[in-house]
Design a protein around this motif. Sequence first.
Motif, mmCIF file in Angstrom:
data_model
loop_
_atom_site.group_PDB
_atom_site.id
_atom_site.type_symbol
_atom_site.label_atom_id
_atom_site.label_comp_id
_atom_site.label_asym_id
_atom_site.label_seq_id
_atom_site.Cartn_x
_atom_site.Cartn_y
_atom_site.Cartn_z
ATOM 1 N N ALA A 1 72.568 91.579 46.161
ATOM 2 C CA ALA A 1 71.323 91.345 46.893
ATOM 3 C C ALA A 1 71.046 89.885 47.205
ATOM 4 C CB ALA A 1 70.158 91.920 46.086
ATOM 5 N N MET A 2 71.708 88.951 46.555
ATOM 6 C CA MET A 2 71.376 87.531 46.694
ATOM 7 C C MET A 2 71.570 87.028 48.122
ATOM 8 S SD MET A 2 74.817 86.025 44.832
ATOM 9 C CE MET A 2 74.606 84.281 45.127
ATOM 10 N N GLU A 3 70.847 85.977 48.455
ATOM 11 C CA GLU A 3 71.069 85.271 49.716
ATOM 12 C C GLU A 3 72.322 84.406 49.588
ATOM 13 O OE1 GLU A 3 69.292 85.590 52.598
ATOM 14 O OE2 GLU A 3 68.322 87.226 51.513
ATOM 15 N N PRO A 4 72.951 84.032 50.705
ATOM 16 C CA PRO A 4 74.140 83.173 50.609
ATOM 17 C C PRO A 4 73.799 81.835 49.959
ATOM 18 C CG PRO A 4 73.941 84.117 52.814
ATOM 19 C CD PRO A 4 72.671 84.438 52.095
ATOM 20 N N VAL B 1 84.000 92.022 40.109
ATOM 21 C CA VAL B 1 82.630 91.532 40.252
ATOM 22 C C VAL B 1 82.647 90.176 40.950
ATOM 23 C CG1 VAL B 1 80.562 90.797 39.003
ATOM 24 C CG2 VAL B 1 81.781 92.851 38.284
ATOM 25 N N GLN B 2 83.564 89.305 40.534
ATOM 26 C CA GLN B 2 83.697 88.019 41.218
ATOM 27 C C GLN B 2 84.097 88.220 42.681
ATOM 28 O OE1 GLN B 2 86.188 85.268 38.806
ATOM 29 N NE2 GLN B 2 85.800 86.716 37.152
ATOM 30 N N ASN B 3 84.862 89.284 42.933
ATOM 31 C CA ASN B 3 85.329 89.555 44.289
ATOM 32 C C ASN B 3 84.185 89.947 45.220
ATOM 33 O OD1 ASN B 3 87.607 89.478 45.946
ATOM 34 N ND2 ASN B 3 87.847 91.690 45.897
ATOM 35 N N LEU B 4 83.063 90.376 44.659
ATOM 36 C CA LEU B 4 81.890 90.649 45.488
ATOM 37 C C LEU B 4 81.477 89.403 46.273
ATOM 38 C CD1 LEU B 4 79.612 92.751 43.115
ATOM 39 C CD2 LEU B 4 80.636 93.528 45.248
ATOM 40 N N ARG C 1 81.593 89.268 50.365
ATOM 41 C CA ARG C 1 80.397 88.993 51.167
ATOM 42 C C ARG C 1 80.505 87.696 51.946
ATOM 43 N NH1 ARG C 1 74.637 89.176 48.633
ATOM 44 N NH2 ARG C 1 74.283 88.591 50.816
ATOM 45 N N PHE C 2 80.923 86.642 51.276
ATOM 46 C CA PHE C 2 80.796 85.315 51.877
ATOM 47 C C PHE C 2 82.116 84.743 52.388
ATOM 48 C CE2 PHE C 2 77.474 85.471 48.425
ATOM 49 C CZ PHE C 2 76.447 85.854 49.279
ATOM 50 N N GLY C 3 83.209 85.504 52.229
ATOM 51 C CA GLY C 3 84.499 85.045 52.722
ATOM 52 C C GLY C 3 85.008 85.848 53.907
ATOM 53 N N ASN C 4 84.180 86.795 54.400
ATOM 54 C CA ASN C 4 84.589 87.653 55.515
ATOM 55 C C ASN C 4 83.449 87.732 56.527
ATOM 56 O OD1 ASN C 4 87.257 88.900 54.486
ATOM 57 N ND2 ASN C 4 85.852 89.220 52.778
ATOM 58 N N VAL C 5 83.744 87.396 57.753
ATOM 59 C CA VAL C 5 82.695 87.279 58.765
ATOM 60 C C VAL C 5 82.082 88.630 59.122
ATOM 61 C CG1 VAL C 5 84.195 87.493 60.813
ATOM 62 C CG2 VAL C 5 82.117 86.094 60.916
ATOM 63 N N MET C 6 82.800 89.741 58.883
ATOM 64 C CA MET C 6 82.279 91.020 59.365
ATOM 65 C C MET C 6 81.218 91.633 58.460
ATOM 66 S SD MET C 6 85.278 91.423 57.625
ATOM 67 C CE MET C 6 86.617 91.637 58.795
#
Length: 486
Positions: free
Chosen positions: A246-249, A182-185, A189-194
Amino acid sequence: MTEPSATFLLFGATGDLAHRMIFPSLYNLLADGLLPDDFLIIASGRSEFTDEEFRADIDKALRKFLAADRYDAEIAERLRAIIVYQPVEAGNAAQFKALGERLDGRLDKGVSVYLSTPPSLFAPTAQGLAEAGLITPKTRIAMEKPIGKDLASSKEVNDGIGALFAEEQIFRVDHYLGKETVQNLLALRFGNVMFEPLWNATAIDHVQITVGETVGLEGRVSYYDGVGALRDMVQNHVLQILSIIAMEPPARMDPTAVRDEKVKALRSLRPMTAETVKTHSVRGQYTPGAVGGQIVTGYADELGKPSETETFVALKAHIDNWRWQGVPFYLRTGKRLPARQSEILIQFKPVRHSIFGRNGGSGLEPNTLIIRLQPEEYIRLLIMSKRPGLEREVHLEEVTLDVSLTAAFAGQRRRIAYERLILDLLAGDATLFVRRDEVEAQWTWIDSIIDGWKEAGVKPSPYSSGNWGPSSAIALIERDGASWND
């Protein structure tokens, strides 16, 4: 509140959760040298034990619930040496005074209180601590779910605790947030540019979240009946996963920034009505069947009487904001299902124009991202690749890019979710805990479904144990041209 608490005060220390999860987690943290210096565990329950009797009981629990290769007699002895037991019952001022004597001289070093008790005891226990003078600015309090049974009772629980503790001292536990995957989500999302440029309605067709259990009531009869799958699982675990997807960055990785964005997503959930619950929700209750080759009884048989409590729920949710407009989120959870699994499926849209044949013969399929939370932990991306061969017409086949987190980090021990949560509680880091406005946003949406069910007279449909819920759950998603990933 940056200094780690030197005292861990556990209420409900004689209960099942304490034996299965909390004490094994404390053992592992001690073994890894992660507990603060001069650390003391004060265990509390209604039963009468001497320190030695309780320590012996915990040693039995460690031998039972730790992996066989994890138990070490020397470490277990070190843990027993820092445990004391104090019987305390809510409303008993003399017992709280005796607890205060155990804490004498330790309040300034910080105390983390953990309530592993029924929610009805949260406020009375906190009140007892206050009257005994045991709450200071360095006291933190953690509460296990459920926080109420609807929005009104949730506010009542939060008001009771909030009258005695500042919000930054309150840590609401959802153990799913302690799971590595879950933490890896957040990392995915935010640690990979693709991923982030595609993480929206432009590229994503729909999202599925499944939390399946093979067990039935398993001794939870008194709690579960009248609560049901919607309140027990969707309100907390499933909606917490949804909020992270679903959250925004967030602007930064800190408790306020992360939870601000999660609550925005939860508040954007479209409420249901008596009309929409008929097409956007399914209630089910298991009947006799077979799970894992074993014949099992139905819910009403286990309960000993008929009941209208749902043991399965499937929902079609919408998040009304710019990022997710028009993207359905299909949620399902239930008991006595064919497999124990928790997973997220992100279904991307098809390519806008296929150059690989116009008659459907190319085998082109939309990309799919599957994030499995349990029992295995992996991230699996299904992509299209050319099938080897000399044919002039290109034939595509779906291939899997598979990252097994268990294999990728083979040298790392799989940690109990509570290890992470206890460590963060002691340190005062609330990122992986649930804030009051999150809980209330979750209940607001859940209450709209419950009210819709009542108004529309929606009753649970039967499903045989060992199946993925009632047939109407399949229709819920298939009428949109999709299907569950079973």
